[in-house]
Design an enzyme around this catalytic site. Structure first.
Site, short mmCIF file in Angstrom:
data_model
loop_
_atom_site.label_atom_id
_atom_site.label_comp_id
_atom_site.label_asym_id
_atom_site.label_seq_id
_atom_site.Cartn_x
_atom_site.Cartn_y
_atom_site.Cartn_z
CG ASP A 43 34.59 44.42 42.30
OD1 ASP A 43 35.21 45.21 43.03
OD2 ASP A 43 34.34 44.64 41.10
NE ARG A 64 36.33 47.15 40.80
CZ ARG A 64 35.91 47.18 39.55
NH1 ARG A 64 36.35 48.11 38.74
NH2 ARG A 64 35.07 46.29 39.09
#
Lengths: 413, 413
Positions: free
Chosen positions: B325, B327
């Site tokens: 990830d 983000r």
């Protein structure tokens, strides 16, 4: 890995990159791999910019935060496209495709040897399959407009699609040619207007390929993708420029999501009749002006003396942004060349700019499909009238008397 | 205007910008205007990068093609925010807000004098009003879950919202501090991992503010925005990271749009009870990896030996992207500080990363609202189980026996 930071602003005293790119060559091998991935192989780079567009900024955060190796290379096992797509004759024409890499979906195969030897070559296109389901399609089945067939369209509204994500890859001499300007003027504007992004645009004229950090496009295919490029294959298409406020949230100030859903209906019908349907979704939010500018313009439209009306629709955008529109449909036809499409039988768009760009590239549009009047939301009449007056496809151009009537809601209604 | 191209890679022999930025100052006047707009006033610039994020590339095309004056300045008449928002005490804390400009929505007012004198200062935030309508909300009314009130929610499903678009503005020392790293390491990674974007990141340590060319966020407010920041105001929130395939097209491999629609229901209910609902929509497609990487991962998940299962869900992303990830929820809490929010009463998210990031910033979450099981699409069980096993909010963590079962569809089903 060296601790020395290698700047990019001056040529390295070489004649050019060690593996120059032969854009428009007949095969991937002759064209050569695009190497843009990292600064760790500066001598091998032959492209400006990097992969994943603006998401490279997040990659940088991942490296800075210690979560990602700075020289990580992707493991491409099992990632290859799920369908065969091309090659088409257009791939070998350096004037037809200038804003995407026609070989970009199969680099793991074409350049397997170089990748095995350590070269960082990455796909710029990925192709997968999916099931999608939109409430509007369920409603179209209920209304009897769409008929489930158990293959393309299920009774519950599920639709089987093939989809592709495409990152932009610009061949700068080709982009300049398409706009009829000098390559040097293009490079200078790209450098200056971005606040000085990529000095190599002006210092390295030998690097001809640029991966701009802008959003790319997503393609949704309905029916058999491998029929594309055959003259007998009928094609329906909706070319859609992103509008988050409508596409996701259903804002009623424009026709974006309703037209998209209608276009998908047209695509499903075409696939059910043995043709191919195609939705091209371009990440060009707010006419490529971005959402901050878009919302500033909304306020100016609603507050102007006389209210929100078609007559001054484009003017309000121009006051804020300096132009009415920044989408530049000139590069848009490339994706049709890539798919081998020379004729679009049903074209779900009323835009004269999109239509003109296709014509300029020799792509025939047989039938233009307007959005059904019943699908136009309440507050979107201002936009629709303004566009029709400016050349949008329509049977009835609104007259001056209609354009002065304020048809948009006030800001606080 | 000079014909000389001014490069950006070396300091100009000055001690710093002529108007340094006092980040975290108590007033806009003390903080000073951010000047990033153009290379035409190089001596006045005090920020790296430019406005409109990656859409500056389209601005460059507009200038190169002769459609836009290279020194166009926006006319901001009538564009001001439609509601009063702040100031809140958090705006004067240089550690709380580091990734947006708290004064960015009212620059036309705060810096009117400088703008009149010719300085190119632009809003980084715009706030407007809209009516939205989503088929899921119409269905929620029909099912009796939502009750129209003729104010926030109409019987036809129309919802009155206030919405804001926010461009990222990073205060680099603050971003480095948030991640617990050196500012120099952050600057170097930002330069290197973007393929050499903005050499000033490494050559101009005196420029502390960076406008990264990444997507920003959109806020949708339900109810009276001006109640925010008061301790008695109850707040419901869905923080949503973009997923175009689900949010727009309804792909069934994830829960994105169903959870977003559910979150909006929760927000409308809160507004109807006198509180404020808030949807934060972040442009972080595919966990900020972009859609090409996302589709490559889909193929690898579906093709792996043993089929698509929760056990190997994160692994397949890591093989391709190097991380699970990207983000980085660390910067996400800034928007709540900006809105004066210190407590979220109903939080429509199960993400442990988002929850942890709020806790680290001292923002209390009273109740976590999971997506109702009936809303999870067919092919999304793999993702849901994998996330629950990894720490997602749930009453029942799946055991190892459940994680090995292939619950995802095959690629050609």
């Amino acid at each position: 890995m060296s601790d020395h930071i290698v700047l990019t602003s001056h040529p390295r005293g070489k004649a050019g990159p060690s593996s120059p790119v032969s854009w428009g060559a007949a095969t991937a091998a002759e064209r050569g791999p695009l190497v843009a991935a990292s600064l760790s192989q500066p001598a091998l780079r032959n492209a400006i910019g990097t992969h994943s567009g603006s998401y490279s900024v997040y990659r940088a955060l991942a490296v800075a935060a210690g979560h990602l190796q700075r020289d990580h290379k992707p493991d491409l096992t099992d990632t290859a496209p799920v369908v065969t797509l091309g090659p088409h004759p257009q791939w070998a024409d350096p004037h037809k495709i200038i804003s995407l890499d026609p070989w970009g979906h199969r680099v793991a195969e074409y350049f397997a040897e170089q990748i095995a030897a350590g070269l960082d070559v990455r796909p710029t296109i990925a192709i997968t399959k999916a099931h999608i389901n939109m409430p509007e399609l369920v409603a179209a089945i209920a209304a009897g407009r769409l008929k489930p067939d158990g293959d393309i369209l299920e009774a519950n509204g599920d639709v089987r699609v093939t989809k592709a994500a495409i990152e932009p890859v610009w061949y700068l001499p080709g982009v300049a040619e398409r706009f009829g300007i000098k390559e040097s003027a293009l490079r200078r504007a790209l450098f200056e207007q971005t606040g000085g992004m990529f000095p190599e645009l002006v210092t390295r004229p030998d690097l001809k390929v640029f991966l701009p950090p802008i959003g790319g496009m997503t393609l949704y295919f309905f029916g058999d993708v491998e029929k594309l490029g055959k003259p007998e294959t009928k094609v329906a298409c909706r070319l859609h420029d992103e509008c988050n406020g409508s596409d996701v949230f259903g804002s009623d100030i424009c026709t974006c999501r309703p037209y998209l859903a209608h276009g998908i209906e047209v695509c499903i019908e075409m696939a059910q009749q043995g043709g191919v349907g195609l939705v091209v979704y371009n990440r060009k939010e707010g006419r490529a002006l971005g959402e901050v500018t878009k919302f500033l313009v909304y306020n100016a439209r609603k507050r102007q003396v006389g209210g929100d009306r078609a007559e001054t629709y484009f003017e309000r955008t121009e006051c804020v942004a300096g132009v009415q529109d920044m989408r530049f449909q000139e590069l848009m036809p490339d994706v049709f060349h890539w798919l081998g499409i020379t004729r679009i039988d049903r074209w779900a768009s009323m835009s004269n700019m999109k239509h003109g760009a296709l014509a300029a590239q020799g792509i025939e549009v047989v039938e233009r499909v307007a959005i059904p009047d019943a699908l136009i939301p309440a507050d979107a009449r201002v936009e629709m009238d303004a566009k029709k007056a400016a050349g949008y496809f329509t049977e009835k151009v609104p007259d001056a008397a209609e354009l002065v009537v304020a048809k948009g809601r006030g800001l606080h209604e």
